[in-house]
Design a protein around this motif. Structure first.
Motif, PDB file in Angstrom:
ATOM      1  N   ARG A  14      46.610  34.840  42.147  1.00  0.00           N
ATOM      2  CA  ARG A  14      47.351  35.122  43.176  1.00  0.00           C
ATOM      3  C   ARG A  14      48.847  35.618  42.718  1.00  0.00           C
ATOM      4  O   ARG A  14      49.026  35.508  41.608  1.00  0.00           O
ATOM      5  CB  ARG A  14      47.880  33.914  43.969  1.00  0.00           C
ATOM      6  CG  ARG A  14      46.663  33.404  44.853  1.00  0.00           C
ATOM      7  CD  ARG A  14      46.345  32.026  44.990  1.00  0.00           C
ATOM      8  NE  ARG A  14      44.786  31.455  44.928  1.00  0.00           N
ATOM      9  CZ  ARG A  14      44.525  30.645  45.925  1.00  0.00           C
ATOM     10  NH1 ARG A  14      45.324  30.211  46.837  1.00  0.00           N
ATOM     11  NH2 ARG A  14      43.150  30.315  45.814  1.00  0.00           N
ATOM     12  N   CYS A  15      49.609  36.211  43.607  1.00  0.00           N
ATOM     13  CA  CYS A  15      50.718  36.605  43.333  1.00  0.00           C
ATOM     14  C   CYS A  15      51.846  36.518  44.489  1.00  0.00           C
ATOM     15  O   CYS A  15      51.603  36.515  45.599  1.00  0.00           O
ATOM     16  CB  CYS A  15      50.436  38.221  42.823  1.00  0.00           C
ATOM     17  SG  CYS A  15      52.143  38.790  42.244  1.00  0.00           S
ATOM     18  N   GLN A  30      40.489  38.908  48.749  1.00  0.00           N
ATOM     19  CA  GLN A  30      39.788  37.657  48.610  1.00  0.00           C
ATOM     20  C   GLN A  30      40.144  37.014  47.315  1.00  0.00           C
ATOM     21  O   GLN A  30      39.830  37.363  46.329  1.00  0.00           O
ATOM     22  CB  GLN A  30      38.462  37.986  48.665  1.00  0.00           C
ATOM     23  CG  GLN A  30      37.569  39.008  49.674  1.00  0.00           C
ATOM     24  CD  GLN A  30      37.673  37.928  50.972  1.00  0.00           C
ATOM     25  OE1 GLN A  30      37.214  36.927  50.998  1.00  0.00           O
ATOM     26  NE2 GLN A  30      38.247  38.532  51.853  1.00  0.00           N
ATOM     27  N   TYR A  31      40.964  35.947  47.618  1.00  0.00           N
ATOM     28  CA  TYR A  31      41.259  35.222  46.365  1.00  0.00           C
ATOM     29  C   TYR A  31      40.229  34.424  45.958  1.00  0.00           C
ATOM     30  O   TYR A  31      39.644  33.813  46.757  1.00  0.00           O
ATOM     31  CB  TYR A  31      42.737  34.293  46.588  1.00  0.00           C
ATOM     32  CG  TYR A  31      43.927  35.256  46.851  1.00  0.00           C
ATOM     33  CD1 TYR A  31      44.325  36.064  45.754  1.00  0.00           C
ATOM     34  CD2 TYR A  31      44.536  35.402  47.966  1.00  0.00           C
ATOM     35  CE1 TYR A  31      45.548  36.651  45.837  1.00  0.00           C
ATOM     36  CE2 TYR A  31      45.628  36.300  48.351  1.00  0.00           C
ATOM     37  CZ  TYR A  31      46.281  37.015  46.996  1.00  0.00           C
ATOM     38  OH  TYR A  31      47.000  37.833  47.177  1.00  0.00           O
ATOM     39  N   ARG A 267      38.948  40.930  28.604  1.00  0.00           N
ATOM     40  CA  ARG A 267      39.610  40.359  29.713  1.00  0.00           C
ATOM     41  C   ARG A 267      38.981  39.100  30.271  1.00  0.00           C
ATOM     42  O   ARG A 267      37.683  39.427  30.629  1.00  0.00           O
ATOM     43  CB  ARG A 267      40.051  41.297  30.832  1.00  0.00           C
ATOM     44  CG  ARG A 267      41.140  42.299  30.290  1.00  0.00           C
ATOM     45  CD  ARG A 267      41.554  43.526  31.524  1.00  0.00           C
ATOM     46  NE  ARG A 267      42.706  43.973  31.146  1.00  0.00           N
ATOM     47  CZ  ARG A 267      42.660  45.143  30.398  1.00  0.00           C
ATOM     48  NH1 ARG A 267      41.730  45.453  29.666  1.00  0.00           N
ATOM     49  NH2 ARG A 267      43.782  45.522  30.230  1.00  0.00           N
ATOM     50  N   LEU A 268      39.505  38.198  30.459  1.00  0.00           N
ATOM     51  CA  LEU A 268      39.001  36.835  31.104  1.00  0.00           C
ATOM     52  C   LEU A 268      39.669  36.638  32.370  1.00  0.00           C
ATOM     53  O   LEU A 268      40.891  36.396  32.718  1.00  0.00           O
ATOM     54  CB  LEU A 268      39.120  35.729  30.190  1.00  0.00           C
ATOM     55  CG  LEU A 268      38.475  34.384  30.395  1.00  0.00           C
ATOM     56  CD1 LEU A 268      36.729  34.432  30.579  1.00  0.00           C
ATOM     57  CD2 LEU A 268      38.858  33.119  29.656  1.00  0.00           C
ATOM     58  N   SER A 269      38.769  36.876  33.539  1.00  0.00           N
ATOM     59  CA  SER A 269      39.378  36.411  35.000  1.00  0.00           C
ATOM     60  C   SER A 269      39.801  34.965  35.013  1.00  0.00           C
ATOM     61  O   SER A 269      39.275  34.064  34.405  1.00  0.00           O
ATOM     62  CB  SER A 269      38.656  37.146  35.957  1.00  0.00           C
ATOM     63  OG  SER A 269      37.421  36.350  36.219  1.00  0.00           O
ATOM     64  N   ALA A 270      40.581  34.694  36.245  1.00  0.00           N
ATOM     65  CA  ALA A 270      40.697  33.337  36.559  1.00  0.00           C
ATOM     66  C   ALA A 270      39.682  32.364  36.805  1.00  0.00           C
ATOM     67  O   ALA A 270      39.579  31.177  36.594  1.00  0.00           O
ATOM     68  CB  ALA A 270      41.797  33.292  37.801  1.00  0.00           C
TER      69      ALA A 270
END
Ligand code: SAM
Ligand code: SF4
Length: 336
Positions: A14-15, A30-31, A267-270
């Protein structure tokens, strides 16, 4: 080929901004559900038991906006205190930084990259998709002063080098190239121009196009002159300097040049997806699911090692699609 030892970790997708180049307009993103975020404990297990044994020693926390994650300072402290952590940095929009800079420094964060696309509050708000808020006296309140205060706080508590990331969009902030470059004249800051990529808001990219690094450099060269570029370390930026300036200018030219052979990162996503290449969505693994299903850690390690082996081929294979194609996930979701 560089050794792959650098992991960019999105700790939240999120931002609090909605930068035009990063997020599509008028669409609900889509969070990831909070229950699907890697917990602090899961993240630490993955770093300690999987990534470090696979050779990763440098970590960057990003997002989304990493300062929105409530336990961000604790996460920094935990990663910084691992004996094998060689470097720990963060990329942030700095809106919430003024109050957190000292805590982050004390927790062991070494370096900060801050996004700053404009020095003009109105242009800045336009870029971040903020309408402005009006005080009781009818004065319009921009978000720029909070970001600037965050940058000043970072400098004051001793984040050095301080890097400022700029994305130039034709017709929106391309008139500020020289003003942004001038920030390096008196301060030991590193301003880095990142070429606009068709990730996030493909329509804006299609409408506005993008400016290549050499065009930006020529503008700066015509005004002040510019020293020869050099590649410093194993990162993707080509580094230049205005003669006599305290800081430097970096150019990240992933659109106009191919630096895949210099790529040293994953890269590792949330939500725990590990991606070997920004421009390749075909090959990724979900480490969170593995952890939650009780998969042994040696199994997760061998999946990561497999991905490391495949990475050189993955990098190059998808490169051409990357300059023309569209991507289903934004930088804020991938972990830019
Ligand atoms: N919210 C934080 C920030 O803005 O610094 C961290 C996440 S943001 C996704 C990380 C970086 O990605 C920012 O420097 C931003 O400028 C860059 N970025 C996002 N979308 C981009 C695009 N389409 N092209 C080039 N850079 C992009
Ligand atoms: Fe948020 Fe950073 Fe994307 Fe801007 S670039 S919308 S601040 S994640």
């Amino acid at each position: 080929m560089n050794p792959v030892d650098y992991l960019r970790i999105s700790i939240i997708d999120r931002c609090n901004f909605r930068c035009q180049y990063c997020m599509p307009e008028g669409t609900d993103l889509q969070y990831v559900l909070q229950q699907d975020w890697l917990t602090q404990a899961e993240l630490l297990t993955l770093i300690r038991e999987v990534f470090i044994p696979c050779g990763f020693t440098r970590f960057r926390l990003t997002g989304g906006e990493p300062l929105l994650r409530p336990d961000v300072v604790e996460i920094v402290e935990a990663i910084a205190s691992l004996p094998d952590t060689r470097d720990l940095s963060m990329t942030t929009n700095a809106f919430l930084l003024a109050d957190k800079a000292q805590d982050l420094k004390d927790a062991g964060l070494k370096r900060l990259n801050i996004s700053l696309d404009s020095l003009d509050p109105e242009t800045f708000d336009t870029i971040i998709g903020y309408q402005g808020r009006f005080t009781q006296d009818g004065i319009r309140k921009s978000r720029w002063p909070d970001v600037w205060a965050g940058i000043q706080a970072a400098a004051t508590v001793g984040f050095n080098p301080l890097k400022l990331n700029v994305v130039i969009i034709p017709g929106i902030n391309d008139h500020e190239v020289l003003d942004l470059a001038a920030l390096t004249l008196d301060q030991e800051w590193h301003v880095r121009f990142i070429e606009f990529m068709p990730i996030g808001n493909g329509d804006l990219f299609g409408d506005r196009g993008w400016v290549d690094s050499e065009t930006l450099r020529q503008q700066i060269r015509d005004r002040w002159g510019l020293t020869d570029g050099q590649v410093v370390g194993s990162g993707p930026a080509d580094i230049f300097q205005i003669p006599g300036a305290k800081g430097t200018l970096g150019f990240i030219s992933q659109m106009s040049e191919c630096f895949c052979d210099r790529c040293n990162r994953m890269r590792l996503s949330a939500d725990g997806w590990l991606r070997p290449c920004l421009l390749n969505e075909s090959r990724q693994i979900n480490l969170r699911e593995g952890l939650r299903q009780g998969m042994p850690l040696w199994d997760l390690r061998s999946q990561v090692r497999q991905l490391l082996e495949e990475k050189p081929e993955i990098n190059f294979k998808e490169r051409d699609a990357g300059t023309t194609g569209r991507y289903s996930r934004t930088m804020s979701q991938i972990g830019g």
